[in-house]
Design a protein around this motif. Structure first.
Motif, PDB file in Angstrom:
ATOM      1  N   MET A   1       0.842  -1.203   0.000  1.00  0.00           N
ATOM      2  CA  MET A   1       0.000   0.000   0.000  1.00  0.00           C
ATOM      3  C   MET A   1       0.873   1.247   0.000  1.00  0.00           C
ATOM      4  O   MET A   1       1.835   1.338   0.756  1.00  0.00           O
ATOM      5  CB  MET A   1      -0.879   0.025   1.256  1.00  0.00           C
ATOM      6  N   ASP A   2       0.524   2.170  -0.853  1.00  0.00           N
ATOM      7  CA  ASP A   2       1.243   3.438  -0.896  1.00  0.00           C
ATOM      8  C   ASP A   2       0.603   4.399   0.084  1.00  0.00           C
ATOM      9  O   ASP A   2      -0.488   4.901  -0.139  1.00  0.00           O
ATOM     10  CB  ASP A   2       1.199   4.000  -2.325  1.00  0.00           C
ATOM     11  N   ARG A   3       1.303   4.647   1.193  1.00  0.00           N
ATOM     12  CA  ARG A   3       0.732   5.488   2.248  1.00  0.00           C
ATOM     13  C   ARG A   3       1.098   6.953   2.089  1.00  0.00           C
ATOM     14  O   ARG A   3       0.755   7.771   2.923  1.00  0.00           O
ATOM     15  CB  ARG A   3       1.204   4.989   3.607  1.00  0.00           C
ATOM     16  N   ASN A   4       1.815   7.291   1.033  1.00  0.00           N
ATOM     17  CA  ASN A   4       2.278   8.671   0.882  1.00  0.00           C
ATOM     18  C   ASN A   4       1.408   9.467  -0.083  1.00  0.00           C
ATOM     19  O   ASN A   4       1.794  10.515  -0.559  1.00  0.00           O
ATOM     20  CB  ASN A   4       3.733   8.659   0.384  1.00  0.00           C
ATOM     21  N   LYS A   5       0.247   8.934  -0.409  1.00  0.00           N
ATOM     22  CA  LYS A   5      -0.649   9.673  -1.294  1.00  0.00           C
ATOM     23  C   LYS A   5      -1.272  10.845  -0.539  1.00  0.00           C
ATOM     24  O   LYS A   5      -1.142  10.964   0.663  1.00  0.00           O
ATOM     25  CB  LYS A   5      -1.740   8.731  -1.819  1.00  0.00           C
ATOM     26  N   GLY A   6      -2.026  11.680  -1.277  1.00  0.00           N
ATOM     27  CA  GLY A   6      -2.603  12.878  -0.668  1.00  0.00           C
ATOM     28  C   GLY A   6      -3.502  12.576   0.508  1.00  0.00           C
ATOM     29  O   GLY A   6      -4.270  11.618   0.494  1.00  0.00           O
ATOM     30  N   TYR A   7      -3.423  13.415   1.522  1.00  0.00           N
ATOM     31  CA  TYR A   7      -4.177  13.170   2.747  1.00  0.00           C
ATOM     32  C   TYR A   7      -5.661  13.450   2.570  1.00  0.00           C
ATOM     33  O   TYR A   7      -6.460  13.063   3.400  1.00  0.00           O
ATOM     34  CB  TYR A   7      -3.599  14.016   3.888  1.00  0.00           C
ATOM     35  N   ASN A   8      -6.052  14.135   1.488  1.00  0.00           N
ATOM     36  CA  ASN A   8      -7.456  14.432   1.279  1.00  0.00           C
ATOM     37  C   ASN A   8      -8.202  13.303   0.577  1.00  0.00           C
ATOM     38  O   ASN A   8      -9.398  13.387   0.356  1.00  0.00           O
ATOM     39  CB  ASN A   8      -7.612  15.729   0.462  1.00  0.00           C
TER      40      ASN A   8
ATOM     41  N   LYS B   1      -3.709   2.180  12.810  1.00  0.00           N
ATOM     42  CA  LYS B   1      -2.372   2.529  13.333  1.00  0.00           C
ATOM     43  C   LYS B   1      -1.786   3.711  12.575  1.00  0.00           C
ATOM     44  O   LYS B   1      -1.224   4.632  13.170  1.00  0.00           O
ATOM     45  CB  LYS B   1      -1.441   1.317  13.226  1.00  0.00           C
ATOM     46  N   HIS B   2      -1.928   3.690  11.260  1.00  0.00           N
ATOM     47  CA  HIS B   2      -1.324   4.745  10.453  1.00  0.00           C
ATOM     48  C   HIS B   2      -2.035   6.084  10.627  1.00  0.00           C
ATOM     49  O   HIS B   2      -1.408   7.144  10.589  1.00  0.00           O
ATOM     50  CB  HIS B   2      -1.333   4.336   8.973  1.00  0.00           C
ATOM     51  N   GLU B   3      -3.357   6.053  10.831  1.00  0.00           N
ATOM     52  CA  GLU B   3      -4.141   7.277  10.932  1.00  0.00           C
ATOM     53  C   GLU B   3      -4.360   7.725  12.381  1.00  0.00           C
ATOM     54  O   GLU B   3      -5.041   8.719  12.625  1.00  0.00           O
ATOM     55  CB  GLU B   3      -5.514   7.090  10.251  1.00  0.00           C
TER      56      GLU B   3
END
Length: 326
Positions: free
Chosen positions: A1-8, A180-182
């Motif tokens: 999973m790409d977790r660095n995409k836009g936060y919106n 965990k990530h959010e």
């Protein structure tokens, strides 16, 4: 999973898998797709299964693995529930199939048709000829909920793969990673509520999680059912307890209360069915209950969405308990 995409981005897109190894559930079918990706010999495929089980995601991961840097130019993705007429087949699909792309040896362009079971019969008839004419350069991947709505000539030209809905363990593993990530504030009952409302649909689980976190802060049982606006399973469980104890007024009172809250009869009876499957009642009673719930559900779907229908169901559930007691 790409977790660095836009936060919106919605979490369902932000945490959409990009590699085959990230896909949750349906391990055997995903491994079969991975073999296609590795060998490069992809046939035309139909992936059928319930919503939110990873059909479209799997096809995109397969295309990304096979085509690499050529992904953007060599993949056409269409949602057939919007673009589903014969003109789309004659114009968009045919034009893309005719387009020349410089691809490595043994690789093909890929046309992804999401919700393919929504295509009109005329469009499907036009598609089958297109699949044959451009078979040297183009492969078709169709995702659908019901493969029976795809005409047989197209089914015979494709390898049909089946996806099943995800287990609670698989959904829980993924939403735990997201939590965990959010940095989501939650409790165990909240996670159970997310799993209950999702029913094996990963998209639904992530959407419900994000909606509860964004709207009410803490992901607990009450907040999840407020956001999802479903009848609370504890109320239904209590109603079934009253049925076991043969307390007619109390059981019908809960059903009246849910009906007066404004819940649709179909939502109420769907929750009754889900709760009854795991309710702590004797197995023989449970089987008879499920039979009566199914019959009532059928009548509600046919249009008799009245309180009388639900009260009649509760009466039958209590009658079953009476007979079992004798």
């Amino acid at each position: 999973m790409d977790r660095n995409k836009g936060y919106n981005l919605p979490w369902v897109e932000k945490y959409r898998p990009t590699f085959m190894s990230d896909i949750a559930g349906n391990q055997e079918t995903v491994e079969r797709l991975a073999v296609f990706a590795k060998e490069g010999n992809l046939p035309n495929i139909i992936i059928a299964g319930p919503p939110g089980c990873g059909k479209t995601t799997s096809i995109l991961c397969l295309a990304r693995t096979m085509l690499g840097e050529h992904f953007n130019e060599a993949v056409l993705e269409l949602n057939a529930s919007n673009d589903r007429g014969i003109d789309v087949v004659r114009n968009k699909i045919k034009m893309f199939a005719q387009k020349k792309c410089t691809l490595p040896a043994g690789k093909h362009k890929i046309i992804i048709l999401d919700e393919a079971d929504s295509m009109t019969s005329g469009a499907q008839q036009a598609l089958r000829r297109t699949m044959e004419i451009y078979s040297k350069t183009t492969r078709f991947a169709l995702a659908c909920n019901n493969s029976e709505k795809i005409i047989e000539p197209i089914q015979s030209r494709c390898a049909v793969l089946r996806f099943s809905k995800l287990s609670d363990v698989q959904v829980l593993a993924r939403i735990t990673e997201v939590i965990k990530h959010e940095n989501v504030d939650y409790d165990q009952k909240g996670l159970e509520a997310i799993l209950f409302t999702a029913q094996g649909d990963m998209r639904q689980a992530l959407n419900n999680l994000q909606a509860t976190h964004s709207g009410l802060g803490v992901v607990n049982s009450d907040n999840v059912f407020k956001v999802c606006d479903e009848p609370h399973p504890l109320m239904i469980s209590k109603m079934l307890d009253f049925c076991l104890e043969r307390k007619t007024n109390e059981a019908t009172g809960i059903i009246r209360q849910l009906y007066n809250y404004g819940y649709a009869c179909e939502d109420i009876i769907t929750t009754v069915f889900r709760v009854s499957k795991t309710h702590k009642s004797p197995e023989l009673i449970k089987l008879e209950w499920i039979k009566q719930i199914g019959l009532a559900h059928m009548r509600i779907i046919e249009g008799t969405t009245t309180l009388v229908q639900l009260i009649g169901l509760v009466s039958k559930l209590i009658l079953i308990c009476h007979k079992a007691k004798k």
